[in-house]
Design a protein around this motif. Structure first.
Motif, PDB file in Angstrom:
ATOM      1  N   LYS A 211       0.870  -1.176   0.000  1.00  0.00           N
ATOM      2  CA  LYS A 211       0.000   0.000   0.000  1.00  0.00           C
ATOM      3  C   LYS A 211       0.904   1.223   0.000  1.00  0.00           C
ATOM      4  N   CYS A 212       0.762   2.078  -1.006  1.00  0.00           N
ATOM      5  CA  CYS A 212       1.576   3.284  -1.098  1.00  0.00           C
ATOM      6  C   CYS A 212       1.253   4.177   0.104  1.00  0.00           C
TER       7      CYS A 212
ATOM      8  N   GLN B 123      -3.058   3.875  -2.062  1.00  0.00           N
ATOM      9  CA  GLN B 123      -3.637   2.886  -2.972  1.00  0.00           C
ATOM     10  C   GLN B 123      -2.843   1.583  -2.894  1.00  0.00           C
ATOM     11  N   ASP B 124      -3.547   0.475  -3.110  1.00  0.00           N
ATOM     12  CA  ASP B 124      -2.883  -0.820  -3.173  1.00  0.00           C
ATOM     13  C   ASP B 124      -2.133  -0.912  -4.492  1.00  0.00           C
ATOM     14  N   LYS B 125      -0.875  -1.329  -4.437  1.00  0.00           N
ATOM     15  CA  LYS B 125      -0.020  -1.394  -5.620  1.00  0.00           C
ATOM     16  C   LYS B 125       0.666  -2.747  -5.681  1.00  0.00           C
ATOM     17  N   LYS B 126       1.158  -3.072  -6.865  1.00  0.00           N
ATOM     18  CA  LYS B 126       1.984  -4.264  -7.078  1.00  0.00           C
ATOM     19  C   LYS B 126       3.003  -3.860  -8.134  1.00  0.00           C
ATOM     20  N   ALA B 127       4.277  -3.802  -7.732  1.00  0.00           N
ATOM     21  CA  ALA B 127       5.293  -3.284  -8.641  1.00  0.00           C
ATOM     22  C   ALA B 127       6.668  -3.856  -8.326  1.00  0.00           C
TER      23      ALA B 127
ATOM     24  N   CYS C 232       4.748   4.408  -4.332  1.00  0.00           N
ATOM     25  CA  CYS C 232       4.683   3.901  -5.699  1.00  0.00           C
ATOM     26  C   CYS C 232       5.492   4.832  -6.613  1.00  0.00           C
TER      27      CYS C 232
END
Length: 71
Positions: free
Chosen positions: A31-32, A37-41, A56
């Motif tokens: 989570k940034c 916001q939920d992120k995947k990176a 993020c």
């Protein structure tokens, strides 16, 4: 603060103030801490060396673009 041992960091970028970017071998879900916001990176930013405060790439770029240039 050192990164968690289970992260496979393949590149560490030059720090920009309190922001340090890292390229990971595999995507990380988080989570940034800035936009919440939920992120995947694979590209993440640790703020102030704190691995519980990840940003993020969008927030990283936005923050740098808002900084005033120094003379």
């Amino acid at each position: 603060m050192e990164p968690p041992p289970d992260l496979n960091i393949i590149k560490t970028f030059q720090a920009k103030g309190l922001l340090q970017q890292y390229r990971l071998a595999a995507p990380l879900a988080f989570k940034c801490d800035r936009c919440l916001q939920d992120k995947k990176a694979k590209l993440i930013t640790a703020y102030g060396g704190q691995w519980d405060s990840l940003w993020c790439n969008g927030c990283y770029g936005n923050h740098l673009s808002q900084k005033k240039p120094t003379a």
